[in-house]
Every structure is written in structure tokens, then in C-alpha cells.
Scaffold this active site. Structure first.
Site, PDB file in Angstrom:
ATOM      1  N   ASP A 170      94.296  95.565  39.057  1.00  0.00           N
ATOM      2  CA  ASP A 170      93.745  96.899  39.278  1.00  0.00           C
ATOM      3  C   ASP A 170      92.219  96.872  39.269  1.00  0.00           C
ATOM      4  O   ASP A 170      91.596  96.722  38.213  1.00  0.00           O
ATOM      5  CB  ASP A 170      94.278  97.837  38.188  1.00  0.00           C
ATOM      6  N   HIS A 201      97.050  98.705  40.929  1.00  0.00           N
ATOM      7  CA  HIS A 201      96.964 100.122  40.596  1.00  0.00           C
ATOM      8  C   HIS A 201      98.118 100.881  41.245  1.00  0.00           C
ATOM      9  O   HIS A 201      98.547 100.570  42.352  1.00  0.00           O
ATOM     10  CB  HIS A 201      95.627 100.678  41.099  1.00  0.00           C
TER      11      HIS A 201
END
Length: 413
Positions: A170, A201
Site C-alpha cells: 500500500d 490498498h
């Protein structure tokens, strides 16, 4: 399960909307669901309905209302650009005040009994953190919260338990940010930080290309474990599972068995990939291919049972005489009249007080050996010995390993 939009009064004047959904029981603890940058869209409402099925009264307030009420975006590039524009204009501090107003409404609902937790994704992941620091929520769960490190000084204000879910890849919550969060709570055993390797993410968003189902399932179980512990509701999963199996093997009623399950459950017998997904297929499976195609003398002998927040794991001996064609275990195999004993493991997941799915495992090779369709002299497989050794650990190990004797200590000369 369908919710409804309600009005929430803002402390500084005006009203805004929130999506409210109620569990089938009609009441339960509360969850304040905090949105992504895409608004309280269909995805967020599905999350709310999901947690209502788990037994919670869920309220998802529209926290973009001060910019534009009712924003609902999808996940196309154009919508992402719009969402990012709203994010850049978003007043996080004001949103926590609005969240506190929504929390007050949620606590005041007659359906909301007991405590309330916060749950947020992406932008909402940070808002869950700030809500835990600035309001009286009893616990909070943050999924890949963006920008938490900018307000890490507020960590000391959080009194209740928390769970943080982070994705290894992420870029919006990079390793340096995650390490700051971990360090801030290093001396808090009631705050858990989980990292999901290989995930990006929004790994828990089914509509996104970054969706990772195994990680989503693991994260949900960890989230539910916190909510059950702090908020409840507490269900007797062991008794619920016993009732389900009694209806299958004792009462032998497909309809009654389905009554113990959620609206759209599924069952997967892993070795043979038999079962059903959804109410109609699973009822068809139970009524035609499982209950009437299971030998009458079937016995389930429990060996161990592990009970978690949202599942039961049963280890047992499954014993039967192969006097009928068993569609779900030995499809197409004519009855042999052979008696069979095998170790079997059932992993049973619940949503609220209803069964959601069953993953059933057994050693198909052992079954085939015991009914005479597989020659153990030709392959490294065993028959009833697998069941016997499960019960009696003193029986010989490594009997299939021809080289086992070579590693034996040599007698002293």
C-alpha cells in the site's frame, strides 16, 4: 437485508443523511461505519448490511455532506479522480464532529443495545482512528487507514481496543507510516496491527482490482473477534452447530437444516467439490444428494472442537457402512457393503447466529482403500489405520516410509 436512510442533526445546525441497517433480530450492539473517499456508495452499504447480518445495528453517515450531499461514486478512473478531489477538500476535523453526532444518534436508537464500535476503510480507516481518540466509542477497526501517521500524537487518547489492518504494498500507507502506528501502540496489548503480505490498498473491496479474498476473509475474522469480545453479541456457536448436524443426520430434514443457515449459504466438501452455493442449490443438494444419500448407520465421533469468534472447527471420526451410493462422497460408486472409518474435519463459519459456510475435509484415499478401489500396496496411502491412529497416538508412525528404518540409531558395538 436492506437498510434505510435517516436524518442526523448536526450540532452546529443542519441535517445530513446516514444509512441505517438493522439485524434480523431487531436489535444489537452498534457499529459506526466510516466511508471511503467514494461516499456512502453501494459498496459501503453492502458492508453495512454484511455487519447487520453479523448482528449489529450499523449507521454509515454521509461525511461529505458539507461539500455535496449524497455523493456516490464508483471505482472507474474518472470516479477516482472525482473522489480524490473531494478528499483534497475534506475537513477531517469537522467530520469527526459529524461522526460524533452520528454516534449520538446511533446510541439513541431503540434498536441499538449496549456498546458501539467504529469501523472504517481507507479515509474511513483514519477516521476510525480519530473517532476512537476523540469520542466514546468502545472499540475501533481501521482498514488501510491513510494518513494516520500525521495524527499519531493522538494515539495516547485512545482508551479502547483497536485493530489495524495494513497492506504490504500500500503506497498510501507505506511501511514508514505503519511502523509509526505500531510504535505508538507497542505497549498496548489490546491494540493489534496486522500486515497482509502481497496485498495492496483496498484489498477488502470486491469491486477493486486490488481485492484479495483470502486476506479479506482473515481480516474480517480478526475484526469480528474484536467486536464480539468488546460489544457482543455472544452466540453459542457450539450448540448452533450441534443443532444443525442433528437436523442433517438425526431428523434428516433438508428444509429444517437450511433454517439454521443464512439466506445465501454455501457448503463445500473439499475432496469431491460437492455441496452448493446459495439457498436454492444447497437445498437441492441437501434434499436430493446428501441427506437421503448418507448411510443410515452413519456415526460422528467427536475428537476435538475449537470455537472461535465466528467459527467452529470440529475434528471427528466419520463412520458408516457403504450400503448406498453416496453422491457427495463416492459419486458413481456402487455400494460395496464395506464399513469405513475416516478422520474428518469440519470448519464451520457463522454470520451472527446462522451458519454461513462449511468447509469439510477428509482423506479420500483412505475411503477408497477401505472400499477396495485403491491398493495401498501400490501407493503411499492407508485405510482404516488413519482413523485408528487418530484415536491412539501410540500406534506406529511412519509405516508408509520404507526408509524409516535407515535412520534408526545403530546399536553400540
Amino acid at each position: 437485508m436492506a437498510g434505510k436512510w435517516i436524518d442526523i442533526a448536526a450540532a452546529d445546525g443542519g441535517t445530513f443523511k446516514g444509512y441505517l441497517t438493522i439485524p434480523a433480530s431487531g436489535s444489537g450492539p452498534g457499529i459506526l461505519l466510516l466511508q471511503e473517499i467514494f461516499g456512502v456508495n453501494s459498496s459501503m452499504r453492502e458492508v453495512a448490511d454484511y455487519y447487520a447480518e453479523e448482528g449489529y445495528v450499523v449507521l454509515a453517515p454521509d461525511l461529505f455532506w458539507r461539500m455535496e450531499p449524497g455523493i456516490e461514486l464508483g471505482y472507474s478512473e474518472a470516479d477516482f479522480n472525482k473522489a480524490f478531489g473531494y478528499y483534497q477538500r475534506f475537513d477531517a476535523n469537522q467530520s469527526i464532529k459529524d461522526s460524533a453526532d452520528a454516534l449520538k444518534v446511533l446510541r439513541g436508537r431503540p434498536e441499538c443495545t449496549g456498546k458501539v464500535g467504529a469501523l472504517g476503510f481507507c479515509l474511513g480507516g483514519k477516521l476510525a482512528y480519530l473517532t476512537a481518540a476523540r469520542t466514546d466509542v468502545d472499540c475501533a477497526v481501521s482498514y488501510y487507514g491513510v494518513g494516520i501517521e500525521a495524527d499519531i500524537g493522538e494515539a495516547a487518547k485512545i482508551k479502547g481496543p483497536m485493530v489495524f489492518h495494513f497492506a504490504e504494498l500500500d503506497k498510501f500507507a507505506p511501511a514508514e507510516a505503519r511502523e509509526q502506528v505500531k510504535a505508538a501502540f507497542a505497549k498496548r496489548p489490546d491494540v493489534e496491527c496486522y500486515l497482509y503480505p502481497g496485498c495492496d490498498h483496498a484489498f477488502a473491496a470486491p469491486e477493486r482490482t486490488s481485492f484479495n479474498k483470502p486476506a479479506t476473509l482473515m481480516a474480517h475474522s480478526r475484526s469480528i473477534a474484536l467486536f464480539r469480545k468488546v460489544l457482543g453479541p455472544h452466540y453459542d456457536l457450539s450448540t448452533l452447530w450441534d443443532r444443525h448436524t442433528e437436523l442433517e443426520f438425526g431428523i434428516r430434514s433438508a428444509e429444517a437444516t437450511m433454517g439454521t443457515m443464512v439466506a445465501e449459504p454455501y457448503v463445500n466438501h473439499i475432496p469431491t467439490m460437492t455441496g452448493g452455493v446459495g439457498y436454492r442449490d444447497l437445498l437441492r443438494f441437501y434434499a436430493n444428494h446428501f441427506i437421503p444419500k448418507t448411510p443410515k448407520d452413519t456415526k460422528l465421533i467427536p475428537i476435538s472442537r475449537t470455537i472461535g469468534a465466528d467459527r467452529v472447527v470440529d475434528e471427528m471420526l466419520f463412520c458408516f457402512t457403504h450400503d448406498i451410493e453416496i453422491d457427495w462422497m463416492l459419486p458413481g460408486v456402487a455400494p460395496t457393503g464395506k464399513y469405513v472409518e475416516i478422520p474428518l474435519v469440519a470448519i464451520v463459519r457463522f454470520r451472527g447466529d446462522k451458519l454461513y459456510n462449511e468447509h469439510i475435509y477428509w482423506d479420500q484415499a483412505s475411503v477408497l482403500v477401505q472400499i477396495g478401489l485403491l491398493d495401498p500396496a501400490l501407493l503411499p496411502v492407508a485405510g482404516v489405520a488413519t482413523a485408528k491412529k487418530l484415536v491412539d497416538e501410540t500406534l506406529p508412525s511412519n509405516t508408509l516410509m520404507a526408509r524409516w528404518a535407515e535412520s534408526a540409531p545403530q546399536a553400540a558395538e
